[in-house]
Design a protein around this motif. Structure first.
Motif, short mmCIF file in Angstrom:
data_model
loop_
_atom_site.label_atom_id
_atom_site.label_comp_id
_atom_site.label_asym_id
_atom_site.label_seq_id
_atom_site.Cartn_x
_atom_site.Cartn_y
_atom_site.Cartn_z
N PRO A 25 0.80 -1.24 0.00
CA PRO A 25 0.00 0.00 0.00
C PRO A 25 0.82 1.28 0.00
O PRO A 25 0.30 2.35 -0.32
CB PRO A 25 -0.85 -0.14 1.28
N ILE A 26 2.10 1.19 0.37
CA ILE A 26 2.94 2.40 0.31
C ILE A 26 2.95 2.96 -1.10
O ILE A 26 2.88 4.18 -1.31
CB ILE A 26 4.38 2.09 0.80
N ALA A 27 3.01 2.08 -2.09
CA ALA A 27 3.01 2.54 -3.49
C ALA A 27 1.71 3.28 -3.80
O ALA A 27 1.71 4.35 -4.41
CB ALA A 27 3.21 1.35 -4.43
N GLN A 28 0.61 2.72 -3.37
CA GLN A 28 -0.69 3.36 -3.60
C GLN A 28 -0.74 4.73 -2.92
O GLN A 28 -1.22 5.71 -3.51
CB GLN A 28 -1.80 2.47 -3.05
N GLU A 29 -0.25 4.79 -1.69
CA GLU A 29 -0.30 6.05 -0.94
C GLU A 29 0.59 7.11 -1.60
O GLU A 29 0.22 8.28 -1.67
CB GLU A 29 0.15 5.81 0.50
N ILE A 30 1.77 6.69 -2.08
CA ILE A 30 2.63 7.64 -2.79
C ILE A 30 1.93 8.10 -4.07
O ILE A 30 1.89 9.30 -4.39
CB ILE A 30 4.00 7.01 -3.12
N PHE A 31 1.35 7.17 -4.79
CA PHE A 31 0.65 7.51 -6.03
C PHE A 31 -0.49 8.49 -5.75
O PHE A 31 -0.66 9.48 -6.48
CB PHE A 31 0.10 6.23 -6.67
N ASP A 32 -1.25 8.26 -4.70
CA ASP A 32 -2.35 9.16 -4.36
C ASP A 32 -1.84 10.56 -4.00
O ASP A 32 -2.51 11.56 -4.25
CB ASP A 32 -3.16 8.61 -3.18
N ALA A 33 -0.65 10.62 -3.40
CA ALA A 33 -0.13 11.91 -2.93
C ALA A 33 0.60 12.67 -4.03
O ALA A 33 0.55 13.90 -4.06
CB ALA A 33 0.81 11.70 -1.74
N CYS A 34 1.25 11.95 -4.94
CA CYS A 34 2.10 12.69 -5.88
C CYS A 34 2.24 12.00 -7.23
O CYS A 34 3.19 12.28 -7.96
CB CYS A 34 3.47 12.94 -5.26
N GLY A 35 1.30 11.17 -7.60
CA GLY A 35 1.41 10.51 -8.90
C GLY A 35 2.55 9.52 -8.94
O GLY A 35 2.92 8.96 -7.91
N VAL A 36 3.10 9.30 -10.13
CA VAL A 36 4.24 8.38 -10.25
C VAL A 36 5.53 9.19 -10.23
O VAL A 36 5.84 9.89 -11.20
CB VAL A 36 4.18 7.56 -11.56
N PRO A 37 6.28 9.15 -9.16
CA PRO A 37 7.55 9.87 -9.16
C PRO A 37 8.53 9.20 -10.13
O PRO A 37 8.33 8.04 -10.50
CB PRO A 37 8.03 9.74 -7.71
#
Lengths: 365, 365
Positions: A208-220
């Motif tokens: 879920p960390i990937a999902q949370e990062i995606f929700d916060a800032c898209g795909v870095p």
């Protein structure tokens, strides 16, 4: 609490063989037999449900996950990258990312009928497993080293864990192996040497960390992760891969591994992660002489690089973070210290969007 | 970052007089003049926006708020109440609820043109203000007591705060008063004796707790809060009142105040919160000989009661929480210890739905 009925099996990341859903604390049985410990990864039946699939549904929880992912424009400017975020895993209940793994792993232990979890850890993993075992009413046996910080030790004991102290890191593993192989304990960490990633069901907790990062800032473009044996590194990668496979993103971020001395770069050069590479470091949570195949896989599949960060550079980065209001243990601050060498080697530039994993605030260091 | 344009003024909770938006670290000027320190509360223009209004929009943030609110059915059963939740404020960036206040207060300090924040605290508030001042690039002057735990002190210093140690709690206040009245510092805590609540803009930062509880479990019948001078207690009450005034709920939960020895019960009996009631306690974060009018107001407006909890009862509750995987400082665990006496006095029963505020995990105790 129940096992996810969509969990259809596990696949070896090295030999691709498929295994039925079950507990494989030593990774792929075939590869272990061949002398190459290798992680298994979970496979799920396809579903229209957009949520990230995890092995245990409604697991034991102490409130882990959904941690802040904060934009740090001043740091981005100072480092010469386009954008920069800090993913603050210290907001988890016991203060580190390990709580995400413990929630899944301990829940599975309970569903599997185990009465105890055994783990080798002198740090965040031990505290986290002790807390989640308490929450799940399981016993916890933690093998620590004699130099375990007193506050870590005290925290484990307060949560009711049984501790046993060993002279050094590697000598703990046979004790845990015996508890798991011969006394019915559920494995909370690796105990093999050469090591393998932790139980696949536990590592899934990091997705879920990937999902949370995606929700916060898209795909870095880039993610920087402190790495020892790479459970977090691999788990975050699995999360991004799920987003890719389900069509919600069209590229993977590169994932870079921060380490206190050359392990992964040597393993990558030799094509073999099984050796011991000694080194001395105060970056407690990513110390140790071993690395794992799963970490090499993240590097090669995402196109990332290992970065060696000295204790001095990590300490300097830690002070920079503190003067911005962020507490970070030395190994977490090393993620910030890694931006500059990654830039010097041409991997990061003004077009880069970078997420740094701050794995813990070092509250018990 | 900007002041909320809907913030229309402040109203005294004692004399009802209205004041224009500005900084009133000493509360209502009229009541202070009359010898009755009294908090001001923020007033906002009506709006269709359902979000909880706060004084500073886009404040400095380290990721505070949105903390877990976890159902604890086993505890509910053991305590003989219908339902029970734990609101875990230790998930905030520096480990306590204080971060919510610091985000608003320090942001206001910066918008007001201050270059430093001054505060009297040997604990969570001092660490939190130090971190948020670092984030906002403001200086922090913290007056601590000589018995300040070393880890609290070290945390403040790591965030760059200037510390000054005093013999006892009350002797810190004149120093802070001088910094704020004569040297341009922005007040981060009370410095009056008898005391008043902290700057109204800071206390507003606690209002979202009511929204978060409501989102997690509707309107509980009862909320139990550890209380010293009652900023958190009052701030959560303001949040519920906002929900009531905007028609989203039709009743207020009762709010009970946990204290280590009788202060509020005596203040309530005498109708005067201005006296000193000495006591000895290890419940560090809710120690001190004073209370405030705002705490009395929460009790009377919500229909709640003060509850005295001994150190021994708090320690027993802490161990119960630890054996469930929750770390809690003694004063937080006191909230659990309060359930039983509240039941004995007939305030809680099998129909009650109860939220306990776990304000901090005591990581630096």
């Amino acid at each position: 609490m129940q096992m996810n009925p969509r969990l259809s099996g596990l696949r070896c990341i090295r030999c691709d063989s498929l295994w039925p859903p079950a507990d494989y604390p030593e990774g792929c049985p075939s590869c272990l037999e061949a002398g190459h410990p290798a992680s298994l990864e979970c496979r799920y039946e396809l579903s229209a449900d957009p949520a990230m699939p995890l092995p245990v549904l409604d697991p034991v929880t102490l409130g882990e996950g959904a941690t802040p992912c904060l934009a740090a424009p001043a740091l981005a400017q100072a480092e010469g990258v386009g954008r920069l975020w800090l993913k603050c895993e210290s907001a988890n209940p016991t203060g580190s990312h390990k709580d995400r793994m413990a929630a899944q792993l301990v829940s599975r232990a309970r569903l599997a009928g185990a009465t105890s979890v055994a783990a080798a850890s002198s740090g965040n993993a031990g505290v986290s497993l002790a807390a989640y075992c308490a929450a799940a009413r399981l016993e916890a046996d933690i093998a620590i080293t004699r130099d375990c910080p007193p506050l870590q030790r005290e925290a484990m004991e307060r949560f009711g864990a049984r501790l046993r102290a060993f002279e050094d890191s590697l000598s703990r593993w046979p004790y845990i192996a015996d508890l798991c192989r011969n006394h019915g304990a559920f494995a909370g960490t690796n105990y093999l040497n050469p090591p393998v990633g932790t139980h696949a069901y536990g590592v899934e907790g990091y997705k879920p960390i990937a999902q949370e990062i995606f929700d916060a800032c898209g795909v870095p473009t880039d993610i920087v992760v402190p790495v020892a044996r790479g459970d977090l590194f691999w788990g975050i990668f699995l999360g991004w891969r799920h987003l890719l496979q389900t069509g919600r993103i069209d590229r993977l971020p590169r994932m870079h591994a921060v380490e206190p001395y050359a392990r992964l770069s040597r393993a990558r050069a030799s094509g073999d992660a099984r050796k011991n590479w000694e080194g001395v470091t105060e970056q407690y949570s990513i110390a140790g002489s071993t690395c794992t195949l799963q970490s090499l896989e993240v590097l090669s599949r995402s196109g990332g690089s290992p970065v060696e960060i000295s204790d001095a550079a990590a300490a300097q980065a830690r002070q920079r973070l503190e003067r911005m209001g962020f507490a970070a243990e030395l190994s977490s601050a090393a993620a910030l210290a890694a931006v500059s060498p990654l830039s010097r080697s041409g991997l990061l530039d003004a077009e880069s969007s970078v997420v740094l994993l701050l794995t813990s605030d070092g509250r018990r260091g």
